[in-house]
Design a protein around this motif. Sequence first.
Motif, PDB file in Angstrom:
ATOM      1  N   ARG A 142     -64.270  10.797  -5.120  1.00 57.84           N
ATOM      2  CA  ARG A 142     -63.262  10.576  -6.163  1.00 57.84           C
ATOM      3  C   ARG A 142     -63.733  11.137  -7.505  1.00 57.84           C
ATOM      4  NH1 ARG A 142     -61.768   9.021  -1.687  1.00 57.84           N
ATOM      5  NH2 ARG A 142     -60.112   7.449  -1.364  1.00 57.84           N
ATOM      6  N   LEU A 143     -64.487  12.262  -7.431  1.00 59.12           N
ATOM      7  CA  LEU A 143     -64.963  12.914  -8.659  1.00 59.12           C
ATOM      8  C   LEU A 143     -63.806  13.721  -9.239  1.00 59.12           C
ATOM      9  CD1 LEU A 143     -67.819  13.065 -10.047  1.00 59.12           C
ATOM     10  CD2 LEU A 143     -67.958  15.361  -9.141  1.00 59.12           C
ATOM     11  N   ALA A 144     -63.359  13.333 -10.415  1.00 59.90           N
ATOM     12  CA  ALA A 144     -62.179  13.949 -11.029  1.00 59.90           C
ATOM     13  C   ALA A 144     -62.437  14.195 -12.503  1.00 59.90           C
ATOM     14  CB  ALA A 144     -60.961  13.039 -10.858  1.00 59.90           C
ATOM     15  N   VAL A 145     -62.025  15.366 -12.979  1.00 55.16           N
ATOM     16  CA  VAL A 145     -62.116  15.714 -14.400  1.00 55.16           C
ATOM     17  C   VAL A 145     -60.740  16.178 -14.855  1.00 55.16           C
ATOM     18  CG1 VAL A 145     -63.168  17.253 -16.113  1.00 55.16           C
ATOM     19  CG2 VAL A 145     -64.542  16.361 -14.210  1.00 55.16           C
ATOM     20  N   ARG A 146     -60.333  15.708 -16.003  1.00 56.29           N
ATOM     21  CA  ARG A 146     -59.020  16.075 -16.524  1.00 56.29           C
ATOM     22  C   ARG A 146     -58.914  17.587 -16.675  1.00 56.29           C
ATOM     23  NH1 ARG A 146     -56.744  13.178 -21.935  1.00 56.29           N
ATOM     24  NH2 ARG A 146     -56.923  15.257 -22.851  1.00 56.29           N
ATOM     25  N   ALA A 147     -57.749  18.132 -16.352  1.00 53.83           N
ATOM     26  CA  ALA A 147     -57.588  19.588 -16.267  1.00 53.83           C
ATOM     27  C   ALA A 147     -58.009  20.297 -17.544  1.00 53.83           C
ATOM     28  CB  ALA A 147     -56.146  19.929 -15.908  1.00 53.83           C
ATOM     29  N   ASP A 148     -57.659  19.742 -18.700  1.00 54.44           N
ATOM     30  CA  ASP A 148     -57.960  20.431 -19.963  1.00 54.44           C
ATOM     31  C   ASP A 148     -59.388  20.202 -20.449  1.00 54.44           C
ATOM     32  OD1 ASP A 148     -57.649  17.768 -20.579  1.00 54.44           O
ATOM     33  OD2 ASP A 148     -56.444  18.101 -22.383  1.00 54.44           O
ATOM     34  N   ARG A 149     -60.217  19.519 -19.638  1.00 54.03           N
ATOM     35  CA  ARG A 149     -61.620  19.297 -20.012  1.00 54.03           C
ATOM     36  C   ARG A 149     -62.587  19.925 -19.009  1.00 54.03           C
ATOM     37  NH1 ARG A 149     -59.003  17.693 -23.720  1.00 54.03           N
ATOM     38  NH2 ARG A 149     -59.439  15.901 -25.074  1.00 54.03           N
ATOM     39  N   ARG A 150     -62.073  20.665 -18.048  1.00 55.40           N
ATOM     40  CA  ARG A 150     -62.948  21.254 -17.045  1.00 55.40           C
ATOM     41  C   ARG A 150     -63.745  22.427 -17.618  1.00 55.40           C
ATOM     42  NH1 ARG A 150     -58.113  20.793 -12.595  1.00 55.40           N
ATOM     43  NH2 ARG A 150     -58.118  18.509 -12.616  1.00 55.40           N
ATOM     44  N   GLY A 151     -64.879  22.687 -17.005  1.00 59.27           N
ATOM     45  CA  GLY A 151     -65.730  23.767 -17.477  1.00 59.27           C
ATOM     46  C   GLY A 151     -66.597  23.404 -18.658  1.00 59.27           C
ATOM     47  N   ARG A 152     -66.723  22.105 -18.970  1.00 53.53           N
ATOM     48  CA  ARG A 152     -67.518  21.671 -20.122  1.00 53.53           C
ATOM     49  C   ARG A 152     -68.716  20.820 -19.717  1.00 53.53           C
ATOM     50  NH1 ARG A 152     -62.888  20.184 -24.695  1.00 53.53           N
ATOM     51  NH2 ARG A 152     -61.455  21.883 -24.165  1.00 53.53           N
ATOM     52  N   GLY A 153     -69.046  20.808 -18.435  1.00 58.88           N
ATOM     53  CA  GLY A 153     -70.212  20.071 -17.981  1.00 58.88           C
ATOM     54  C   GLY A 153     -69.958  18.616 -17.646  1.00 58.88           C
ATOM     55  N   ILE A 154     -68.703  18.193 -17.668  1.00 55.49           N
ATOM     56  CA  ILE A 154     -68.410  16.787 -17.387  1.00 55.49           C
ATOM     57  C   ILE A 154     -68.695  16.454 -15.931  1.00 55.49           C
ATOM     58  CG2 ILE A 154     -66.577  15.039 -17.337  1.00 55.49           C
ATOM     59  CD1 ILE A 154     -65.301  16.509 -19.728  1.00 55.49           C
ATOM     60  N   GLY A 155     -68.300  17.335 -15.004  1.00 57.07           N
ATOM     61  CA  GLY A 155     -68.576  17.088 -13.596  1.00 57.07           C
ATOM     62  C   GLY A 155     -70.062  16.966 -13.321  1.00 57.07           C
ATOM     63  N   ASP A 156     -70.876  17.837 -13.935  1.00 58.67           N
ATOM     64  CA  ASP A 156     -72.325  17.750 -13.773  1.00 58.67           C
ATOM     65  C   ASP A 156     -72.849  16.413 -14.272  1.00 58.67           C
ATOM     66  OD1 ASP A 156     -73.582  20.444 -12.831  1.00 58.67           O
ATOM     67  OD2 ASP A 156     -72.056  21.051 -14.275  1.00 58.67           O
TER      68      ASP A 156
END
Length: 301
Positions: A72-86
Motif C-alpha cells: 500500500r505504498l502510495a505517493v500523491r501524483a503531484d509529489r512523485r519524483g521527490r524522494g518520498i517513496g524512498d
Amino acid sequence: MPASFQVFPIANDADRAAAQALREQVFVREQGVPAALERDALDAQCWHVLAVDPDGTAVGTGRLTPDGRIGRLAVRADRRGRGIGDALLRTLLEMAQAEGLTRTHLHAQLHAMDLYARHGFVADGPPVFEAGIEHRKMHRHAQAAFAIEDLATAVAASVTVVLSARRGLWLRSHDLDPGLYDHPEVLRALQRFATAGRGGIARILLQDAAALRTGPPPLVALAQRLPSAFAIREVDTAPDRSFAGAWLVNDAGGFVVRPLAHRIQGEAATTLPGRARRLVQAFETVWERSRPATELRALGL
C-alpha cells in the motif's frame, strides 16, 4: 533548506484517515483497484507510515504487515519524483528491523521495481496480475545471504546489486558470463548506474580479455560509450589467472559470488557490508597488479 516533507509512524485516527484517503485517491481512483480489494482485514494489524508536507497535507503512505510484507505504498501524483517513496520505504524497513523481521517481501508494480531494488529487494519469479495490474514478487534478506540456483535468480540478484550501489561496483569475470552480463535487465541496470550522475565507477576485472576482442559483448560496448563510468583491466600474473570464481560487489553491502565462473550457482546478499568490504579489498589487491585492457577501449572493435 527546510525539509519538503516528513515521514512518521501513524499513531492517531486523524492520520489513519488521511492515509486511507490518499490510498483511495491513488489506488482506487487513479489505478482502478476495486475499493473492496484496496482495504482489507490486515489494515488493523499493520504498522502504517505517513508522509506530510510542511503544512500537514498527506502526500505518501505505506504499511508493514506482521509477517514482513510491505505494501500500500502510495505517493500523491503531484509529489512523485521527490524522494518520498524512498523515505517511506526506509522508514518501513527501520520498523521491520525494530520488530525483528529479518525477511521482508512485497509485490511491486513493474514501474516501481527499481525503487525497491535500490533498497535491496530482489525480484522473485515471473510477473503476476493483482487487481488487474502486473506485479512481481520481491524479497529482502536483512544481514543474510541467499542461494543462487539458476540464471533467473542470478539476473535478479545482479540487478539489485547494481541498482543499490552508491558509487562503486566491482565485477570479476572470466569472459563477462554470457547469459548474465548481456542480459537486457542487467545491462539496463548497469546503464542506469553509469548515467545516474553520482560519479560512479564500475571496475571490471577480466581473466581473458583476448576472448572479447573479435566482437565485444554488450557490456564492453556500453563501457566504450560511457568510458568515464567503466574501467577494465585484465589479470597479469599466473596465480591471478588461476582464479576460478566470479564476483559482483557494490559499496552498499551487496554481492553475487559464484565459486566456479562456468557455473551459475553461488550466493548473494544485499545487506552484508562486512563481507562485501572484504570482497572489495581482495578485488583491489588483484586490480592493482593487473594491466589496463586498452585494446577494449576503442569503439568499432
